[in-house]
Structures are given as C-alpha cells and as structure tokens.
Design a protein around this motif. Structure first.
Motif, short mmCIF file in Angstrom:
data_model
loop_
_atom_site.label_atom_id
_atom_site.label_comp_id
_atom_site.label_asym_id
_atom_site.label_seq_id
_atom_site.Cartn_x
_atom_site.Cartn_y
_atom_site.Cartn_z
N SER A 102 -28.84 27.59 3.49
CA SER A 102 -30.16 26.98 3.37
C SER A 102 -30.05 25.49 3.03
N ALA A 103 -30.92 24.69 3.65
CA ALA A 103 -31.00 23.27 3.31
C ALA A 103 -32.04 23.02 2.22
N ASN A 104 -32.65 24.09 1.70
CA ASN A 104 -33.69 23.96 0.67
C ASN A 104 -33.44 24.97 -0.45
N LYS A 105 -32.30 24.80 -1.12
CA LYS A 105 -31.92 25.73 -2.18
C LYS A 105 -32.94 25.78 -3.30
N LYS A 106 -33.46 24.63 -3.69
CA LYS A 106 -34.34 24.61 -4.85
C LYS A 106 -35.63 25.39 -4.60
N LEU A 107 -36.16 25.34 -3.38
CA LEU A 107 -37.37 26.12 -3.07
C LEU A 107 -37.06 27.61 -3.11
N LEU A 108 -35.90 27.99 -2.60
CA LEU A 108 -35.49 29.39 -2.63
C LEU A 108 -35.39 29.88 -4.07
N MET A 109 -34.72 29.09 -4.92
CA MET A 109 -34.59 29.45 -6.33
C MET A 109 -35.94 29.57 -7.01
N ASN A 229 -32.01 18.71 -2.66
CA ASN A 229 -31.33 19.59 -1.71
C ASN A 229 -30.15 18.88 -1.07
N ARG A 230 -29.20 19.68 -0.64
CA ARG A 230 -28.04 19.17 0.09
C ARG A 230 -27.82 20.02 1.33
N PRO A 231 -27.32 19.44 2.41
CA PRO A 231 -27.08 20.23 3.62
C PRO A 231 -25.97 21.24 3.39
N PRO A 232 -26.02 22.39 4.04
CA PRO A 232 -24.94 23.38 3.90
C PRO A 232 -23.60 22.79 4.34
N ALA A 233 -22.53 23.22 3.69
CA ALA A 233 -21.20 22.69 4.02
C ALA A 233 -20.18 23.81 4.11
N SER A 234 -19.30 23.73 5.08
CA SER A 234 -18.16 24.65 5.24
C SER A 234 -18.57 26.11 5.36
N VAL A 235 -19.74 26.37 5.96
CA VAL A 235 -20.17 27.76 6.11
C VAL A 235 -19.41 28.43 7.25
N VAL A 236 -19.33 29.77 7.18
CA VAL A 236 -18.63 30.52 8.22
C VAL A 236 -19.42 30.45 9.52
N PRO A 237 -18.82 30.07 10.64
CA PRO A 237 -19.57 29.98 11.91
C PRO A 237 -19.92 31.36 12.46
N VAL A 238 -21.22 31.70 12.41
CA VAL A 238 -21.71 32.98 12.90
C VAL A 238 -22.97 32.70 13.70
N GLY A 239 -23.11 33.35 14.87
CA GLY A 239 -24.28 33.12 15.70
C GLY A 239 -25.49 33.91 15.23
N GLY A 240 -26.63 33.65 15.88
CA GLY A 240 -27.84 34.38 15.58
C GLY A 240 -28.76 33.63 14.63
#
Length: 456
Positions: A102-109, A229-240
């Motif tokens: 997520s690029a919006n962690k704080k809203l999710l929290m 917020n910070r952009p996601p980094a080093s996430v596992v590449p998965v489609g969908g």
C-alpha cells in the motif's frame, strides 16, 4: 535527550505521530482490555446464567449454552479473546501483505483504529443479559486493534534507523502508558463517585468504556495528520489485483521461511513469552476481583500504579538496552515475569499491600519487555515484508494472545480457581526465555539483509 525531543535522525512530526498512536490505543487497552470489560462482561454473563452476580463466597456455577457447549461465565471473556486471535491468525497476515504493497499505510492503520474505536464506544449498550453483544464487540475491537498495530509497528522501520529504534519504540510505549494512566485516572473518579454523580456503578463502567472508544478514535486523528506515506519498496513481484498480490507475497514468504531461521526463532520465542505477558494483563482485574475479593476501585487504583510505573519502566529499559543490548535486557525482564506469577499464586485474599507490590513489579517490566521486543524484531525483518512479518508478530501482541488465555480459561474451568491458572502462566515465560537465548541476533540481521546496529 528529552522525551519530548525527537532523536536527531528521526523527523519530529513523524516522531509525534508515531508516539501518539500508542497514546491513542492505550486508552482502549487499559480501560477496556485490562481493567473494566472482562470483569464487567463476566458479571453480565453471570446475571444471564444465574440471575445474579457471583461472589468469592457464592460463585456462579451455571454454564452459558453457546452452540451446544457449556461455557463458564467466568471464562467467557478469555474465550472471546481466544476467538479474536484465532480469527486474527487468518486475517492479520493478509492485512500485513496488503500494507506492504500500500502507498497509504497511515489511512489503512487509522481505518482499522476507527472501526475498533466505534466497537469500543458501542460497549456502552452492553447491559442486562447482553453478554453476546459484549462478546461480539470485544472480538471486533481486538481484531481491529491487532490490524492497526500490524501497520503501526511496520512504520517504526520507515521512520527510525536501526540505532534509534530501541529509543523510539521505548518512548512510544512510555507515551502509551502515560495516556492510559490519564484516562484510567478519570474513569477511576467516575466509577468511584458514581453515587455522587447520580448513576449506578454499572452505568459508570459503561460510560468509561465509551470514553475509551472516544479516546482511541479522536487521538488517532493526530497520527493520520503527522505521519507521511512512502511508496512500497522491495515487494515480491506477483501479478493480479492488490488482494491477489497480497496473498502471493504471503505465500512467497512462507515458502522461503527457512531463509530466516533466526527471525522465526525470535518470533516463536516472542509468541510464548508475550502470550504470558498479555494473559497476565488481561486477567489481572478478574483475578483481583473474583479470586482476591477486591472492589473495582481497588483494581483501578492498582492498574493506575502499574501504568505510572510502566511509564518510567519503558524509558529505563530503553536505557538498559543502550548499555547491555535489547536481547539481554528482554531476557532479564522475563526472569522477573516468572517471579511475578509465582508471587501472584501466593497472594493472600483481601490484603491490598501485597497486591500493590505485585502491581509495582509488573509496571517495572511491562512496557520495557514489549517495547524492546518490537524494536529487536524490526531488525530481523527482510525489506519489503515489514508489515507482513509484523502481522505474524501481532498474533501474540497485546490483547490478541490466544494460548495463554485458553490455558487460563481451561485451568479455571477444570479447577474452579484462578490460583492454579495464574501460576500456569510461568511456563510461557520459561519457554520464551529458553528460545530467546538461542537467537543469534547478529546472524539474523545479516540473513535479513539489514544494517547492523552498534549493539543488539
């Protein structure tokens, strides 16, 4: 370096935003989770089962019937916490995987926090025979608390470099205990002076539950405004889509779990000793009221003492960690926890001084062991999977422990006494201590690909 001053390497706004979410949710954890709701729900359940509230001399032995099972009213709250954590075991890892992408962690929290706060506010309607409503609201609030903390804990890695995490984590816990202390002190005044305020004790308790929900919800606005917020980094590449990607990331992590043996060993150790900590916290008020015969006012004053001492204990443990390392400091705290539950088994009924002494000891080690566990674990998490790993961590975090509450509830149901149930919790601290002693922190940090701090 003062408590109100952010460490040099940490942004001041984010330091306050991070610290004040601990302040916000501690209103719920302390007033609802620790002091008032378990004994109140027990009394509501006893009234429904027996037509009266049980006492030490004349306990309620009639079971509630739930799906054909006989449930002791005295064990209902602990089974509810157990249910919430079993659901969380399935739900929180997905929350963590979503948060990492997520690029919006704080809203999710904050969204989880606000739903949990609404559930806590709704506890004002739990009265008469509405034990089922109370159980449902407790389950929802605990799941939302755990979900918000998954995201919150991962933010520690975003805002603090390795050498500052023990300090930032310890200070945030200290702020939490201070906030919990202030709200609980207010609620103590309401519950104690309920006659003068023209209300019953039950009404005073329900208004206190409402205040905890409002505290949690309103103060969560501050982290929402101050964290960035910070952009996601080093996430596992998965489609969908996001949900499919999140499950894909979770399965990829579980598939490669052997790559991080020290991380997993620490997690298992934490699961055991934190289950012990959380169970002691959640059952303390019920133990004091139902086993030792103390009034609600005495219980709240004792928890106030714990909160006050824990504020300083969390700061002290942060300083010990700077000198001795977080791992050894946590291990020392676990030895003290074992002594506490043994002392709890021997406490005489209706004698306040020994009960207060135990509360003092709990306060010294409570915040420190939890704060340092969070910062130590953050060093062992591979990049891009911070929230996902903290979702596993949260399975044993405050208010969502399951094995300890299950054991406590079962021992009480089998023996009819809370004394053997409290001493049984010592096994959780012992197992956690043995496992933690086998964790090689330096190796684990290297395996995770993280920067080595000066001292571990």
């Amino acid at each position: 370096m003062g408590l109100l001053t952010a460490p040099a390497a940490v942004d001041k706004r984010e330091y306050w935003g991070f610290s004040l979410y601990d302040w916000a949710n501690s209103g719920y954890v302390t007033t609802v989770g620790t002091v008032l709701f378990a004994p109140y729900l027990t009394s509501v359940a006893e009234t429904a089962a027996c037509g009266r509230v049980g006492t030490t001399e004349d306990p309620c032995h009639t079971n509630l019937q739930i799906l054909g099972l006989g449930i002791s009213p005295g064990s209902l709250a602990f089974y509810a916490v157990t249910l919430a954590t079993l659901i969380s075991a399935l739900f929180l890892p997905v929350v963590g995987a979503i948060a990492d992408r997520s690029a919006n962690k704080k809203l999710l929290m904050c969204s989880f926090a606000w739903v949990g706060a609404l559930s806590a506010c709704s506890m004002v309607f739990v009265e008469g025979g509405r034990w089922a409503l109370g159980t449902l609201l407790l389950v929802i609030a605990n799941i939302c608390l755990g979900s918000s903390l998954v995201v919150y804990d991962s933010i520690l890695i975003d805002i603090a470099p390795p050498d500052e995490r023990d300090e930032v984590s310890s200070r945030a816990w200290a702020f939490g205990y201070l906030g919990g202390f202030i709200l609980l002190a207010i609620n103590l005044g309401v519950v104690t002076a309920h006659d003068a305020l023209g209300m019953s004790q039950g009404t005073a308790v329900r208004l206190s539950l409402l205040s905890a929900g409002l505290w949690w919800g309103l103060f969560t606005i501050i982290p929402y405004l101050k964290l960035r917020n910070r952009p996601p980094a080093s996430v596992v590449p998965v489609g969908g889509n996001l949900i499919r990607q999140s499950f894909g990331q979770l399965f990829a992590t579980l598939k490669h779990v052997r790559t991080y043996p020290m991380t997993l060993l620490f997690l298992v150790a934490y699961l055991f000793f934190n289950d012990g900590i959380q169970t002691v916290i959640s059952v303390s008020s019920t133990y004091g009221e139902k086993q030792l015969g103390f009034e609600t006012q005495v219980l709240i004053m004792t928890i106030l003492l714990v909160q006050f001492v824990a504020f300083f204990g969390a700061l002290a443990f942060g300083r010990f960690a700077r000198r001795y390392g977080s791992q050894r400091t946590i291990m020392g705290g676990l030895v003290i926890w074992m002594l506490i539950v043994i002392a709890g088994f021997m406490l005489p009924a209706e004698q306040i001084a020994p009960f207060l002494a135990m509360g003092l000891a709990i306060g010294i080690v409570l915040g420190g062991t939890q704060a340092l566990s969070r910062s130590a674990f953050s060093q062992l998490i591979p990049k891009g999977r911070e929230a996902e790993y903290f979702s596993l961590y949260q399975a044993g975090e405050r208010g969502t422990s399951w094995l300890g509450t299950l054991v406590f509830g079962l021992v009480h149901q089998l023996t009819g006494s809370y004394r053997p149930a409290i001493v049984a919790l010592g096994l959780f601290f012992l197992i956690g201590l043995v496992l933690l002693s086998r964790v090689d922190m330096r190796r684990g940090i290297t395996e995770a690909g993280n920067t080595q701090p000066t001292l571990v």
